[in-house]
Design an enzyme around this catalytic site. Structure first.
Site, mmCIF file in Angstrom:
data_model
loop_
_atom_site.group_PDB
_atom_site.id
_atom_site.type_symbol
_atom_site.label_atom_id
_atom_site.label_comp_id
_atom_site.label_asym_id
_atom_site.label_seq_id
_atom_site.Cartn_x
_atom_site.Cartn_y
_atom_site.Cartn_z
ATOM 1 N N HIS A 117 1.600 6.473 -1.734
ATOM 2 C CA HIS A 117 1.243 7.930 -2.076
ATOM 3 C C HIS A 117 2.415 8.964 -1.871
ATOM 4 C CE1 HIS A 117 -2.702 6.858 -3.155
ATOM 5 N NE2 HIS A 117 -3.057 6.136 -1.957
ATOM 6 N N ASP B 75 1.281 6.533 -6.414
ATOM 7 C CA ASP B 75 1.227 7.853 -7.516
ATOM 8 C C ASP B 75 2.183 8.853 -6.732
ATOM 9 O OD1 ASP B 75 -0.101 8.821 -5.114
ATOM 10 O OD2 ASP B 75 -2.117 8.964 -6.158
ATOM 11 N N ASN C 80 -2.986 -3.117 4.471
ATOM 12 C CA ASN C 80 -2.428 -2.024 3.794
ATOM 13 C C ASN C 80 -2.544 -0.517 4.435
ATOM 14 O OD1 ASN C 80 -2.224 -1.302 0.797
ATOM 15 N ND2 ASN C 80 -4.255 -0.295 1.138
ATOM 16 N N GLU D 120 -0.909 1.531 -4.151
ATOM 17 C CA GLU D 120 -1.682 2.566 -4.745
ATOM 18 C C GLU D 120 -0.529 3.637 -5.033
ATOM 19 O OE1 GLU D 120 -4.488 3.987 -1.728
ATOM 20 O OE2 GLU D 120 -5.004 1.985 -1.113
ATOM 21 N N GLU E 257 -5.457 0.904 6.516
ATOM 22 C CA GLU E 257 -5.066 2.013 7.326
ATOM 23 C C GLU E 257 -5.381 2.042 8.793
ATOM 24 O OE1 GLU E 257 -6.769 5.235 4.966
ATOM 25 O OE2 GLU E 257 -5.525 4.681 3.215
HETATM 26 O O1 G2I Z 1 -7.005 8.892 -0.498
HETATM 27 C C1 G2I Z 1 -6.355 8.063 -1.592
HETATM 28 C C2 G2I Z 1 -6.371 6.558 -1.183
HETATM 29 C C3 G2I Z 1 -5.467 6.159 0.144
HETATM 30 N N1 G2I Z 1 -5.727 4.779 0.291
HETATM 31 C C4 G2I Z 1 -7.186 4.337 0.370
HETATM 32 C C5 G2I Z 1 -7.873 4.497 -0.861
HETATM 33 O O2 G2I Z 1 -9.164 3.932 -1.318
HETATM 34 C C6 G2I Z 1 -7.750 6.171 -1.239
HETATM 35 O O3 G2I Z 1 -8.337 6.396 -2.448
HETATM 36 C C7 G2I Z 1 -9.188 7.311 -2.583
HETATM 37 C C8 G2I Z 1 -9.871 7.424 -4.010
HETATM 38 O O4 G2I Z 1 -8.729 7.593 -4.856
HETATM 39 C C9 G2I Z 1 -10.705 8.633 -4.122
HETATM 40 O O5 G2I Z 1 -11.429 8.614 -5.514
HETATM 41 O O6 G2I Z 1 -10.242 7.380 -1.588
HETATM 42 C C10 G2I Z 1 -11.097 8.506 -1.724
HETATM 43 C C11 G2I Z 1 -12.034 8.245 -0.455
HETATM 44 O O7 G2I Z 1 -11.599 8.353 0.880
HETATM 45 C C12 G2I Z 1 -11.836 8.465 -3.101
HETATM 46 O O8 G2I Z 1 -12.315 9.712 -2.880
HETATM 47 C C13 G2I Z 1 -13.863 9.686 -2.911
HETATM 48 C C14 G2I Z 1 -14.486 10.926 -2.875
HETATM 49 O O9 G2I Z 1 -14.249 11.421 -1.544
HETATM 50 C C15 G2I Z 1 -16.091 10.981 -2.754
HETATM 51 O O10 G2I Z 1 -16.435 12.318 -2.812
HETATM 52 C C16 G2I Z 1 -16.379 10.247 -4.381
HETATM 53 O O11 G2I Z 1 -17.867 10.260 -4.400
HETATM 54 O O12 G2I Z 1 -14.288 9.079 -4.467
HETATM 55 C C17 G2I Z 1 -15.676 9.104 -4.369
HETATM 56 C C18 G2I Z 1 -16.151 8.384 -5.888
HETATM 57 O O13 G2I Z 1 -15.787 9.163 -6.729
#
Ligand code: G2I
Length: 665
Positions: free
Chosen positions: A246, A277, A210, A275, A169
């Site tokens: 996404h 969805d 990515n 990724e 990003e």
């Molecule tokens: O935002 C969707 C994705 C966009 N591209 C990069 C990916 O890495 C990103 O994935 C998401 C995860 O699916 C989330 O699960 O990235 C987020 C973080 O920016 C993830 O969220 C985080 C929460 O913000 C935290 O509060 C939490 O502690 O997940 C963490 C683990 O559960």
């Protein structure tokens, strides 16, 4: 110093993996599934058969604690990305204080289940601890190098971990560099440095850049395209481009996804959907499920169609664990399984796309309540209750038989909605109708009940419309002509016109080649260098027909040997300092195949070409000349191809390229 592009020992390692996949498909799959793999079977079997991966983003807690989650994870997928466990905050929360527990857990699970792991992600502006963000330039670059060396280095000799998102990003939505702490402290050099550090840490891993909102061709994806091209020209080891995917049904599908992947592939990189969805605005309905399923099949089909696309990773698989509701509170249900691990239409769609539709044998339900209304002396309106289908109804066939009994039903039309209007009927005549539904895999439902219709005897109206006059032809090309005439009048109303055509400049007979409800008609599919005569006549609702109009004689233009071509250009996005023209569509308007084309156009003063794809564009002053790429010069008559380009222009200048003309040699 530059490592080889196809690292030897990783290549060998992949061969071993493929052999293991083959063994697994031979021995394990029949045990997992009672029916033959080609007819059902898990997603990974079908993906592997097509040489692709199908993966998911793993969350560590359910992977450790929930049997239902683990079963689907190992049965359905042959690739895993750690959703969070390999990010900086999870692995190195303070300087040199490492925690590999989640990352190791996922790698061990993948190894046990013969799945490849994509590492996510080494350098990102998000989920990176404050201690990194506050460093000065030299210390920040060192921290980045240490982090990459330790994390990617840990799995460098692990056969399961085959690729990494090195930078994630790095662009903003307009195609500029994101103003992150990385960029603000180190400038854009952090990107090339990260790739070089990653290659040093794991010389065999495939290294990816990515991003999101780069699925279609737009300013952001074009910036990414230009960066990848320029990094590779400088021998920076970028091997792969990840399109996150996404998507959201309310924003429409990026229909040029395949073409976008193809232009990156032409740079020599692997591409992948990293990724995927497809979120919906809650609550779920079956209509939204169907739309979502279509998005999933579109993405998988695009990857299947592009040789350089390695596979598709879905960002989770169950709606029980998805980032979407946390970020978009009124949206969700973005994945293949619901929160109770039940498969949704999206699962079937991915499955069907992976196995080319061969496993969808479920026919739509039978259309019901077929009714006729609005019966006139020449037409009837049919409507029915829509069918349902596991992956969505693609359309309906309308069948008609003559009389009230006997005869056979033949198809008289199709409809994509649950209604149809059948015109051109005879007065005082009976017809029977039935409809049946089709799905995208070609399964057809049973036919509906039959409805019998008898057209009215007309109104006693025997007055024919006035004769159409002033029939003229214009815009004649090598294969088409446009006819116009002065509309007829009628005591009740003109319902339409019959278009009649005879061959040559004399002799022959006039036969009907079309109908029109307006006072114009475009006749296509003509031969080059050939004469035709046209007449039109008007009809009213009672079936009265006017006398025929004057005759107009048309001779099509040449083009029989080389063929001709046309071009239309579209501005896809534009911003203050530039614009993307995409698609620029070239069509063979001639009657024989062409093997090359040339489009010329004008760039306004101070506009300069900064990117191009699917064509070879050169400029001289303000004149640009685009020739076909090696793979899209050959066009059959009527066939089209597209190319595109990006232009930089002075701020405040709203002009775009113009004056597009197409020639064939
Ligand atoms: O935002 C969707 C994705 C966009 N591209 C990069 C990916 O890495 C990103 O994935 C998401 C995860 O699916 C989330 O699960 O990235 C987020 C973080 O920016 C993830 O969220 C985080 C929460 O913000 C935290 O509060 C939490 O502690 O997940 C963490 C683990 O559960």
């Amino acid at each position: 110093m530059t490592p080889p592009r196809v690292p030897v020992h990783r290549a060998r390692r992949r061969l071993v993996q493929l052999a293991v996949v083959a063994l697994l498909s031979a021995f394990v799959v029949p045990v997992l599934s009672a029916s033959p793999a080609s007819a059902s079977g898990p997603l990974r079997t079908h993906a592997a058969a097509r040489g692709k991966f199908i993966g998911f983003a793993a969350a560590t807690s359910p992977l450790a604690n929930e049997a239902a989650y683990r079963t689907i994870a190992q049965t359905e997928f042959n690739q895993i990305t750690a959703e969070n466990a390999m990010k900086w905050d999870a692995t190195e929360s303070s300087d040199n204080n490492w925690n590999f527990s989640g990352a190791d857990q996922i790698v061990a699970f993948a190894a046990a289940n013969n799945q490849q792991v994509h590492g996510h992600t080494l350098v990102w502006h998000s989920q990176t601890p404050g201690w990194v963000q506050g460093l000065g330039a030299t210390a920040m670059r060192t921290a980045m190098q240490d982090h990459i060396a330790t994390l990617a280095g840990r799995y460098a000799n692990n056969a399961s971990v085959v690729s990494w998102d090195v930078v994630n990003e790095v662009f903003d939505e307009n195609g500029g560099f994101r103003s992150s702490f990385w960029y603000n402290t180190l400038g854009q050099s952090f990107i090339a440095d990260a790739f070089r550090y990653a290659r040093a840490a794991d010389p065999d891993a495939r290294l990816c850049i990515n991003d999101y909102n780069v699925e279609g061709i737009n300013a952001k994806s074009t910036a990414m395209y230009n960066l990848v091209q320029s990094l590779r020209a400088q021998n920076v080891p970028v091997d792969c481009v990840g399109f996150q995917g996404h998507l959201a049904t309310q924003y429409g599908f990026p229909s040029d996804l395949q073409q976008n992947m193809q232009r990156f592939a032409a740079l020599g990189v692997q591409v992948r959907v990293t990724e995927l969805d497809v979120r919906i605005v809650m609550p779920r309905t079956s209509a939204k499920d169907t739309t979502q399923a279509t998005y999933y099949s579109n993405v998988v089909n695009a990857c299947m169609a592009v040789t350089a696309c390695a596979g598709v990773t879905i960002w989770g698989f169950t709606d029980k664990y998805s980032w979407v509701p946390d970020t978009f509170p009124s949206e969700g249900a973005a994945l293949l399984y619901d929160a109770n691990y039940q498969q949704k239409p999206a699962y079937t769609a991915v499955h069907n796309a992976l196995d080319n539709g061969t496993s969808d044998t479920q026919a739509p339900s039978t259309p019901s309540n077929l009714t006729a209304s609005g019966i006139t002396s020449s037409s009837v309106n049919l409507s029915w209750t829509a069918s349902t289908d596991n992956v969505g109804v693609a359309g309906y066939d309308i069948l008609r038989a003559p009389g009230t009994s006997g005869g056979s039903f033949t198809q008289v039309g199709t409809s994509t909605t649950a209604s149809f209007s059948n015109t051109g009927l005879s007065a005082n005549t009976s017809y029977r109708y039935q409809v049946r539904a089709r799905d995208a895999a070609g399964n057809t439902s049973s036919v509906s009940s039959t409805v019998t219709v008898t057209t009215t005897g007309g109104t006693g109206d025997t007055q024919a419309p006035s004769t159409p006059s002033s029939l003229a032809a214009a815009g004649t090309t090598s294969s088409s002509t446009n006819l116009t005439w002065t509309a007829s009048t009628d005591n009740v109303a003109v319902t339409g016109y019959d278009i009649l055509r005879a061959p040559g400049t004399s002799g022959g007979t006039f036969t009907q080649v079309g109908t029109s409800t307006t006072a114009s008609f475009s006749n296509t599919g003509l031969s080059a260098n050939t004469s035709y005569r046209y007449q039109v006549r008007a009809r009213d609702a009672a079936g009265n027909v006017s006398a025929v109009s004057n005759t107009v004689t048309v001779t099509t233009t040449g083009g029989g040997t080389g063929g001709g071509c046309s071009v239309t250009a579209t501005v896809q996005t534009s911003w203050n300092g530039g614009y993307v023209m995409q698609p620029v569509t070239v069509t063979n308007t001639g009657t024989s195949a062409i093997t090359s084309w040339t489009v010329t156009f004008t760039l306004p003063p101070n506009h300069s070409l900064v990117g191009q794809w699917n064509g070879v564009i050169s400029t001289s002053g303000g004149t640009a000349t685009a020739k076909n790429a090696p793979y899209n010069g050959s066009l059959a008559p009527g066939a089209s191809t597209t190319f595109g380009f990006q232009v930089a222009r002075p701020n405040g200048d709203g002009n775009t390229a113009y004056g597009f003309t197409c020639t064939t040699p």
